[in-house]
Design a protein around this motif. Structure first.
Motif, PDB file in Angstrom:
ATOM      1  N   PRO A  96      60.541  88.459 -89.482  1.00 21.49           N
ATOM      2  CA  PRO A  96      59.582  87.744 -88.632  1.00 21.49           C
ATOM      3  C   PRO A  96      60.285  86.935 -87.547  1.00 21.49           C
ATOM      4  O   PRO A  96      61.334  86.329 -87.781  1.00 21.49           O
ATOM      5  N   VAL A  97      59.693  86.917 -86.363  1.00 24.81           N
ATOM      6  CA  VAL A  97      60.228  86.131 -85.261  1.00 24.81           C
ATOM      7  C   VAL A  97      59.066  85.392 -84.589  1.00 24.81           C
ATOM      8  O   VAL A  97      58.064  86.010 -84.225  1.00 24.81           O
ATOM      9  N   ALA A  98      59.210  84.081 -84.450  1.00 27.08           N
ATOM     10  CA  ALA A  98      58.210  83.276 -83.747  1.00 27.08           C
ATOM     11  C   ALA A  98      58.632  83.141 -82.292  1.00 27.08           C
ATOM     12  O   ALA A  98      59.708  82.620 -81.999  1.00 27.08           O
ATOM     13  N   LEU A  99      57.814  83.639 -81.376  1.00 24.29           N
ATOM     14  CA  LEU A  99      58.098  83.538 -79.948  1.00 24.29           C
ATOM     15  C   LEU A  99      57.201  82.474 -79.339  1.00 24.29           C
ATOM     16  O   LEU A  99      55.978  82.482 -79.540  1.00 24.29           O
ATOM     17  N   ARG A 100      57.811  81.569 -78.603  1.00 23.69           N
ATOM     18  CA  ARG A 100      57.086  80.457 -78.000  1.00 23.69           C
ATOM     19  C   ARG A 100      57.223  80.527 -76.481  1.00 23.69           C
ATOM     20  O   ARG A 100      58.340  80.550 -75.953  1.00 23.69           O
ATOM     21  N   LEU A 101      56.097  80.549 -75.781  1.00 26.75           N
ATOM     22  CA  LEU A 101      56.072  80.575 -74.323  1.00 26.75           C
ATOM     23  C   LEU A 101      55.709  79.190 -73.798  1.00 26.75           C
ATOM     24  O   LEU A 101      54.893  78.485 -74.390  1.00 26.75           O
ATOM     25  N   ALA A 102      56.322  78.826 -72.694  1.00 23.83           N
ATOM     26  CA  ALA A 102      55.955  77.564 -72.054  1.00 23.83           C
ATOM     27  C   ALA A 102      54.534  77.675 -71.512  1.00 23.83           C
ATOM     28  O   ALA A 102      54.152  78.705 -70.944  1.00 23.83           O
ATOM     29  N   PRO A 103      53.714  76.641 -71.672  1.00 18.32           N
ATOM     30  CA  PRO A 103      52.323  76.710 -71.189  1.00 18.32           C
ATOM     31  C   PRO A 103      52.259  77.078 -69.709  1.00 18.32           C
ATOM     32  O   PRO A 103      52.937  76.475 -68.877  1.00 18.32           O
ATOM     33  N   GLY A 104      51.471  78.098 -69.407  1.00 15.62           N
ATOM     34  CA  GLY A 104      51.266  78.509 -68.027  1.00 15.62           C
ATOM     35  C   GLY A 104      52.390  79.316 -67.413  1.00 15.62           C
ATOM     36  O   GLY A 104      52.291  79.732 -66.256  1.00 15.62           O
ATOM     37  N   ALA A 105      53.479  79.556 -68.136  1.00 15.39           N
ATOM     38  CA  ALA A 105      54.635  80.267 -67.571  1.00 15.39           C
ATOM     39  C   ALA A 105      54.307  81.735 -67.340  1.00 15.39           C
ATOM     40  O   ALA A 105      53.602  82.369 -68.119  1.00 15.39           O
ATOM     41  N   GLU A 106      54.820  82.286 -66.247  1.00 14.52           N
ATOM     42  CA  GLU A 106      54.712  83.705 -65.959  1.00 14.52           C
ATOM     43  C   GLU A 106      55.862  84.448 -66.658  1.00 14.52           C
ATOM     44  O   GLU A 106      56.877  83.830 -67.033  1.00 14.52           O
TER      45      GLU A 106
END
Length: 538
Positions: A367-377
């Motif tokens: 398992p890998v948790a991927l986190r994106l910055a809010p609103g990032a393209e």
């Protein structure tokens, strides 16, 4: 050698392997091919020295590895992926295969039988047997080589309109003909379609004995054995690499090592919930399974494989998972997503072990948790995803080792974590032609059910990506009892569109402002190299 494997006619000695579209699966093929010329390469070497000029300086003659050259027999410890398999509640453990359908022409059945026997003799995993007892499942390598695994069917008189149904019936019978306890673990059907339609060769192998890398080895060796047998010669295959049994034994030892213990803190980190939205609550069974396919153009495929890595100093999985994470966020609205990743599992864990030409099921699932910055393209997220993937120890192989071979208290912690409902697997690049044997048949021709249709699906969404010929494709498996086709199509289109955004960004030359420059590796020591290799993912 690079040109053959990468499918590029002109390569300079200073061209970068990864910028030419290389990946970790191709590096294994490269290592296996180099052995034929007496050269000893490793994934570490290819990662550190990424051009022919530098590899030529550092490549050495073949060094001794733990590799029995005779027929390997006897008990084999279960590997992590095999433990994962046997813990499932399957209606038919015997019917869990991988299969390939080949378009062939004028293969001689008698010569083909000899070549198939050569494969079983050389690749020990094809002689696996599995038994269930009071203490659980046991597997061992049998002494005998299976015979009678090829059936020949004359379909030359079958009309074009009936051919699909007849071929499907034969394929289903072939796929259902494997037996874990008694063998065989491989069965084949040669369909004689008539002079104008040629032949089809279906090869079904139980998944316990084969994976994506193994298929490349098996099909190359089958073509080689057939060519040699056709002219009356005895087959000469490259030397065996470390046996599947030896690999399984070494993994069991690694599970109690300090190196494995050091990974536990990473794998025990808190994970986001793994649930994705449903269109309806239904039964996630194989009978309701369907697939959506989306693709890039050949021009876009070349740009994805070569321009994006060159512009952004990334690997193929960095781009693919960035696009998938953004497509999932577009759908769910969540910046965090939990994805199950599959890797080839043939990691560089032991200096005296080489499994580049070993057939078996080596796959790692983690398992890998991927986190994106809010609103990032996606362009802005690429570095972040790259860094998150770079934190994964040993490309994820340690998760399964700890989960299934580690101490009970360790396995318990990992077993209580959220389970990803989205699974992702990049299978690498496939050439259409198979020297000595034929080529892959069109994808729409019947191969039958590789897995018993009476069972349950284990993931909600199975996302598989591959480059077939000159085209990159994404295939999303889903259950019609849970999702409308339009929902899954939007997810697939979203992933493709985000990939197109990365391709466009690479063409506009934005790399300097978006990514961190590459780190010179000439002075990196072994300790630092081990840390860098954590991100060497497929």
């Amino acid at each position: 050698m690079w040109g053959d494997i990468l499918g590029i006619e002109t390569i300079g000695i200073h061209d970068n392997f990864f910028e030419l579209g290389g990946d970790s699966i191709i590096s294994i093929q490269m290592i296996a091919r180099a052995k034929k010329f007496g050269l000893h390469l490793t994934p570490r070497l290819i990662f550190k020295h990424q051009t022919i000029a530098e590899i030529a300086v550092h490549a050495g003659a073949t060094t001794p590895v733990d590799a029995e050259q005779g027929r390997v027999v006897g008990d084999v410890p279960l590997t992590p992926i095999q433990h994962w398999f046997f813990e499932k509640e399957l209606p038919a453990f015997d019917h869990f295969n991988q299969a390939e359908l080949l378009a062939t022409d004028a293969l001689d059945p008698d010569v083909l039988r000899l070549a198939l026997a050569d494969l079983i003799e050389h690749h020990d995993a094809l002689r696996l047997r599995c038994e269930s007892g009071e203490d659980g499942w046991r597997q061992y390598l049998d002494e005998s080589v299976d015979t009678g695994i090829l059936d020949v069917h004359d379909l030359s008189d079958v009309s074009d309109s009936d051919l699909g149904a007849v071929s499907l019936g034969i394929a289903e019978e072939t796929q259902q003909g494997l037996d874990l306890a008694k063998g065989p673990l491989m069965r084949c059907a040669l369909l004689e379609l008539g002079a104008a339609r040629g032949q089809r060769l279906l090869i079904a192998v139980h998944h316990l004995a084969v994976d994506g890398v193994s298929w490349r080895i098996l099909l190359e060796d089958l073509g080689s054995c057939y060519e040699q047998r056709a002219v009356g010669g005895a087959p000469r295959l490259p030397a065996k690499t470390t046996s599947f049994r030896a690999w399984a034994e070494r993994l069991r030892g690694f599970a109690t090592s300090d190196a494995a213990d050091a990974e536990f803190a990473y794998w025990a980190e808190a994970k986001p919930g793994g649930r994705v939205p449903r269109d309806r609550d239904g039964r996630n069974d194989l009978g309701s399974a369907s697939t959506v396919a989306v693709a890039l153009t050949p021009e876009e495929t070349r740009a994805l494989l070569r321009d994006v890595p060159r512009a952004f100093n990334t690997r193929i999985n960095d781009a693919l998972l960035t696009a998938l994470a953004h497509a999932l966020r577009d759908w769910t609205g969540d910046d965090e997503t939990l994805i199950g990743l599959e890797g080839h599992g043939r990691e560089d864990l032991f200096p005296d072990v080489d499994v580049s030409r070993t057939v078996g099921w080596f796959t790692s699932v983690f398992p890998v948790a991927l986190r994106l910055a809010p609103g990032a393209e996606p362009l802005a997220s690429l570095d972040s995803v790259k860094e998150q993937l770079g934190r994964i120890p040993n490309n994820g192989v340690g998760y399964g080792i700890l989960r299934y071979l580690g101490a009970p208290e360790v396995a318990s912690v990992l077993g209580e974590q959220p389970v990803p409902e989205v699974n992702f697997n990049y299978l690498g690049q496939f050439a259409r032609d198979l020297p000595g044997i034929g080529q892959y048949a069109p994808a729409n021709e019947p191969k039958g059910h590789s897995i018993s249709p009476d069972g349950m699906r284990w993931n909600v969404l199975d996302v598989t990506a591959a480059v077939e010929g000159d085209t990159f494709g994404v295939y999303i498996g889903y259950s019609a009892a849970l999702h409308d086709r339009q929902t899954v199509e939007r997810l697939g289109d979203g992933m493709i569109n985000h990939l197109r955004g990365l391709i466009a960004g690479s063409a506009e030359g934005r790399a300097d402002s978006r990514t961190t420059p590459g780190i010179p590796l000439t002075d990196v020591g072994d300790t630092d190299m081990a840390a860098i290799l954590k991100r060497f993912s497929i």
